[in-house]
Design an enzyme around this catalytic site. Structure first.
Site, PDB file in Angstrom:
ATOM      1  N   ILE A  41      -8.622   1.582  -2.880  1.00 43.98           N
ATOM      2  CA  ILE A  41      -9.431   0.892  -3.891  1.00 43.98           C
ATOM      3  C   ILE A  41     -10.771   0.560  -3.254  1.00 43.98           C
ATOM      4  O   ILE A  41     -10.826  -0.145  -2.235  1.00 43.98           O
ATOM      5  CB  ILE A  41      -8.726  -0.399  -4.377  1.00 43.98           C
TER       6      ILE A  41
ATOM      7  N   SER B  14       0.835  -1.201   0.000  1.00 42.78           N
ATOM      8  CA  SER B  14       0.000   0.000   0.000  1.00 42.78           C
ATOM      9  C   SER B  14       0.867   1.247   0.000  1.00 42.78           C
ATOM     10  O   SER B  14       2.039   1.200   0.392  1.00 42.78           O
ATOM     11  CB  SER B  14      -0.847  -0.048   1.272  1.00 42.78           C
TER      12      SER B  14
ATOM     13  N   TYR C 138      -1.120  -0.793  10.784  1.00 42.55           N
ATOM     14  CA  TYR C 138      -1.209  -1.299   9.398  1.00 42.55           C
ATOM     15  C   TYR C 138       0.014  -0.861   8.599  1.00 42.55           C
ATOM     16  O   TYR C 138       0.662  -1.655   7.920  1.00 42.55           O
ATOM     17  CB  TYR C 138      -2.517  -0.772   8.787  1.00 42.55           C
TER      18      TYR C 138
HETATM   19  N1  LIG Z   1      -8.694  -1.762  -0.523  1.00 41.53           N
HETATM   20  C1  LIG Z   1      -7.774  -0.822  -0.464  1.00 41.53           C
HETATM   21  O1  LIG Z   1      -8.052   0.362  -0.497  1.00 41.53           O
HETATM   22  C2  LIG Z   1      -6.337  -1.174  -0.388  1.00 41.53           C
HETATM   23  C3  LIG Z   1      -5.904  -2.459  -0.142  1.00 41.53           C
HETATM   24  N2  LIG Z   1      -4.545  -2.724  -0.112  1.00 41.53           N
HETATM   25  C4  LIG Z   1      -4.076  -4.076   0.146  1.00 41.53           C
HETATM   26  O2  LIG Z   1      -4.722  -5.002  -0.718  1.00 41.53           O
HETATM   27  C5  LIG Z   1      -4.863  -6.264  -0.062  1.00 41.53           C
HETATM   28  C6  LIG Z   1      -6.326  -6.705  -0.117  1.00 41.53           C
HETATM   29  O3  LIG Z   1      -7.110  -5.710   0.477  1.00 41.53           O
HETATM   30  P1  LIG Z   1      -8.708  -5.724   0.402  1.00 41.53           P
HETATM   31  O4  LIG Z   1      -9.159  -6.573  -0.719  1.00 41.53           O
HETATM   32  O5  LIG Z   1      -9.158  -4.312   0.470  1.00 41.53           O
HETATM   33  O6  LIG Z   1      -9.024  -6.421   1.799  1.00 41.53           O
HETATM   34  P2  LIG Z   1     -10.312  -7.229   2.307  1.00 41.53           P
HETATM   35  O7  LIG Z   1     -10.478  -6.848   3.759  1.00 41.53           O
HETATM   36  O8  LIG Z   1     -11.463  -7.087   1.384  1.00 41.53           O
HETATM   37  O9  LIG Z   1      -9.825  -8.757   2.213  1.00 41.53           O
HETATM   38  C7  LIG Z   1      -8.908  -9.272   3.116  1.00 41.53           C
HETATM   39  C8  LIG Z   1      -8.762 -10.763   2.886  1.00 41.53           C
HETATM   40  O10 LIG Z   1      -7.885 -11.290   3.883  1.00 41.53           O
HETATM   41  C9  LIG Z   1      -8.541 -12.356   4.570  1.00 41.53           C
HETATM   42  N3  LIG Z   1      -8.126 -12.369   5.972  1.00 41.53           N
HETATM   43  C10 LIG Z   1      -8.382 -11.448   6.936  1.00 41.53           C
HETATM   44  N4  LIG Z   1      -7.857 -11.821   8.100  1.00 41.53           N
HETATM   45  C11 LIG Z   1      -7.243 -13.023   7.879  1.00 41.53           C
HETATM   46  C12 LIG Z   1      -6.550 -13.933   8.702  1.00 41.53           C
HETATM   47  N5  LIG Z   1      -6.365 -13.713  10.009  1.00 41.53           N
HETATM   48  N6  LIG Z   1      -6.067 -15.067   8.152  1.00 41.53           N
HETATM   49  C13 LIG Z   1      -6.257 -15.334   6.837  1.00 41.53           C
HETATM   50  N7  LIG Z   1      -6.906 -14.507   6.001  1.00 41.53           N
HETATM   51  C14 LIG Z   1      -7.403 -13.367   6.525  1.00 41.53           C
HETATM   52  C15 LIG Z   1     -10.040 -12.045   4.433  1.00 41.53           C
HETATM   53  O11 LIG Z   1     -10.862 -13.199   4.487  1.00 41.53           O
HETATM   54  P3  LIG Z   1     -11.473 -13.837   5.824  1.00 41.53           P
HETATM   55  O12 LIG Z   1     -12.064 -12.720   6.619  1.00 41.53           O
HETATM   56  O13 LIG Z   1     -12.447 -14.830   5.281  1.00 41.53           O
HETATM   57  O14 LIG Z   1     -10.317 -14.500   6.507  1.00 41.53           O
HETATM   58  C16 LIG Z   1     -10.082 -11.513   3.008  1.00 41.53           C
HETATM   59  O15 LIG Z   1     -10.128 -12.571   2.094  1.00 41.53           O
HETATM   60  C17 LIG Z   1      -4.346  -6.061   1.368  1.00 41.53           C
HETATM   61  O16 LIG Z   1      -3.018  -6.520   1.452  1.00 41.53           O
HETATM   62  C18 LIG Z   1      -4.410  -4.553   1.558  1.00 41.53           C
HETATM   63  O17 LIG Z   1      -3.472  -4.092   2.484  1.00 41.53           O
HETATM   64  C19 LIG Z   1      -3.607  -1.772  -0.309  1.00 41.53           C
HETATM   65  C20 LIG Z   1      -3.987  -0.493  -0.521  1.00 41.53           C
HETATM   66  C21 LIG Z   1      -5.373  -0.085  -0.585  1.00 41.53           C
HETATM   67  C1  LIG Z   2      -8.093   0.003   7.810  1.00 38.27           C
HETATM   68  C2  LIG Z   2      -7.809  -1.003   6.700  1.00 38.27           C
HETATM   69  C3  LIG Z   2      -7.085  -2.178   7.405  1.00 38.27           C
HETATM   70  C4  LIG Z   2      -7.566  -3.558   7.026  1.00 38.27           C
HETATM   71  C5  LIG Z   2      -8.924  -3.878   7.653  1.00 38.27           C
HETATM   72  O1  LIG Z   2      -9.252  -3.517   8.733  1.00 38.27           O
HETATM   73  N1  LIG Z   2      -9.730  -4.674   6.940  1.00 38.27           N
HETATM   74  C6  LIG Z   2     -10.979  -5.183   7.451  1.00 38.27           C
HETATM   75  C7  LIG Z   2     -12.134  -4.210   7.373  1.00 38.27           C
HETATM   76  O2  LIG Z   2     -12.013  -3.113   6.836  1.00 38.27           O
HETATM   77  O3  LIG Z   2     -13.233  -4.590   7.861  1.00 38.27           O
HETATM   78  C8  LIG Z   2      -6.861  -0.487   5.577  1.00 38.27           C
HETATM   79  C9  LIG Z   2      -6.783  -1.467   4.390  1.00 38.27           C
HETATM   80  C10 LIG Z   2      -6.321  -0.607   3.186  1.00 38.27           C
HETATM   81  C11 LIG Z   2      -6.039   0.740   3.810  1.00 38.27           C
HETATM   82  C12 LIG Z   2      -5.937   1.969   2.876  1.00 38.27           C
HETATM   83  C13 LIG Z   2      -4.706   1.878   2.039  1.00 38.27           C
HETATM   84  O4  LIG Z   2      -3.867   1.029   2.172  1.00 38.27           O
HETATM   85  C14 LIG Z   2      -4.487   3.052   1.094  1.00 38.27           C
HETATM   86  C15 LIG Z   2      -4.433   4.362   1.876  1.00 38.27           C
HETATM   87  C16 LIG Z   2      -3.151   4.472   2.682  1.00 38.27           C
HETATM   88  C17 LIG Z   2      -3.082   5.763   3.494  1.00 38.27           C
HETATM   89  O5  LIG Z   2      -1.964   5.723   4.300  1.00 38.27           O
HETATM   90  C18 LIG Z   2      -4.290   5.865   4.435  1.00 38.27           C
HETATM   91  C19 LIG Z   2      -5.562   5.792   3.654  1.00 38.27           C
HETATM   92  C20 LIG Z   2      -5.660   4.514   2.819  1.00 38.27           C
HETATM   93  C21 LIG Z   2      -6.904   4.703   1.940  1.00 38.27           C
HETATM   94  C22 LIG Z   2      -5.767   3.272   3.731  1.00 38.27           C
HETATM   95  C23 LIG Z   2      -6.905   3.349   4.730  1.00 38.27           C
HETATM   96  C24 LIG Z   2      -6.952   2.121   5.651  1.00 38.27           C
HETATM   97  C25 LIG Z   2      -7.167   0.856   4.860  1.00 38.27           C
HETATM   98  C26 LIG Z   2      -8.566   0.892   4.236  1.00 38.27           C
END
Ligand SMILES: NC(=O)C1=CN([C@@H]2O[C@H](COP(=O)(O)OP(=O)(O)OC[C@H]3O[C@@H](n4cnc5c(N)ncnc54)[C@H](OP(=O)(O)O)[C@@H]3O)[C@@H](O)[C@H]2O)C=CC1
Ligand SMILES: C[C@H](CCC(=O)NCC(=O)O)[C@H]1CC[C@H]2[C@@H]3C(=O)C[C@@H]4C[C@H](O)CC[C@]4(C)[C@H]3CC[C@]12C
Length: 226
Positions: free
Chosen positions: A218, A170, A183
């Site tokens: 995203i 990220s 994070y």
């Molecule tokens: N969305 C965003 O804005 C951004 C995302 N990213 C990165 O992209 C990647 C995917 O993000 P995103 O799709 O948004 O995340 P989601 O929260 O949608 O998905 C996370 C996935 O990880 C799994 N997961 C969570 N906890 C565990 C655990 N303890 N053991 C095994 N699996 C686990 C979840 O499934 P389950 O709960 O079934 O275990 C799920 O499949 C991450 O690495 C995130 O940091 C980076 C920048 C921005």
């Molecule tokens: C807070 C999220 C951590 C993962 C999480 O809790 N997942 C389960 C759930 O949401 O129920 C962060 C995962 C991706 C992060 C975003 C990211 O990586 C891009 C930016 C980075 C910047 O430093 C802060 C804003 C971001 C949009 C950042 C925000 C936190 C997350 C959504």
């Protein structure tokens, strides 16, 4: 020197044109056809969508996450979309033995591995750092240590196939921002480990590529407040 330079340039140009022709003939959708790929965190979000892209390309897919019911549905959809094969293993990446078990499962069921896509992320919060050291430790285990454990287990297979490691990171793993302290720390750790490992592979001529994906926000339909 000029002569050597010119012949080198000619050589590179001809190699590139062959590469370009091969890629154009096959098309980007065939690049991972038949390849054996693990995608972690593939029950939702970006991981789920990556699994569908791989399925359309005809890859053999092994997905993992905790929620079995969701994984089952993703596997069904992958098969509908054209995956060469699709299977799942459910469990938590808090447990390093589970992380290693996923790789062993790929070895047993696919006979090897071409690509390891590390994407899962543990739940954290969006707000000021609350001083909870236990949370930082747990998040480091899920977001960082399990990535290391899977890489170590998968390396013999990836060396054999001259494969690839893809690490989903990220903006928060490159630059410090407020509100994502634990994070962000886990994502910086990934950069330190995998960028250094890439340098060692280069020195040792290990032909396994490492790609660190630096994503901005995203919208996967899950979060709206950030
Ligand atoms: N969305 C965003 O804005 C951004 C995302 N990213 C990165 O992209 C990647 C995917 O993000 P995103 O799709 O948004 O995340 P989601 O929260 O949608 O998905 C996370 C996935 O990880 C799994 N997961 C969570 N906890 C565990 C655990 N303890 N053991 C095994 N699996 C686990 C979840 O499934 P389950 O709960 O079934 O275990 C799920 O499949 C991450 O690495 C995130 O940091 C980076 C920048 C921005
Ligand atoms: C807070 C999220 C951590 C993962 C999480 O809790 N997942 C389960 C759930 O949401 O129920 C962060 C995962 C991706 C992060 C975003 C990211 O990586 C891009 C930016 C980075 C910047 O430093 C802060 C804003 C971001 C949009 C950042 C925000 C936190 C997350 C959504």
């Amino acid at each position: 020197v000029l002569k050597v330079n010119l012949s080198l340039r000619k050589n590179i140009k001809s190699h590139l044109s062959v590469l370009h022709r091969n890629c154009t003939e096959l098309g980007p959708n065939h690049m991972l056809k038949g390849k054996r790929v693990i995608v972690t965190g593939a029950s939702t979000g970006i991981g789920e969508q990556m699994a569908y892209h791989l399925a359309r390309m005809g890859s053999h897919i092994l997905i993992t996450a905790r929620t079995e019911a969701k994984l089952q549905k993703v596997v069904e959809r992958c098969l509908e979309l054209g995956a060469a094969s699709a299977r799942y293993v459910s469990g938590t990446m808090e447990d390093m033995a589970f992380a290693e078990h996923v790789v062993k499962e790929a070895e047993a069921s696919l006979g090897g591995l071409d690509m390891l896509i590390l994407n899962h992320v543990g739940t954290s919060y969006f707000g000021y750092f609350d001083g909870d050291v236990g949370h930082v430790r747990k998040l480091l285990e899920i977001n960082f240590l399990s990535y290391v454990a899977m890489t170590v287990s998968a390396l013999p297979m990836l060396k054999e196939s001259e494969g690839s490691i893809v690490v989903v990171s990220s903006m928060a793993g490159k630059v410090g921002f407020p509100f994502t302290v634990p994070y962000s720390a886990t994502k910086f750790a990934l950069d330190g480990f995998f960028s250094s490992l890439r340098q060692e592979f280069s020195i040792q001529s290990v032909n396994v590529s490492i790609t660190l994906c630096i994503l901005g926000f995203i919208d996967t339909g899950k979060r709206s407040a950030v």
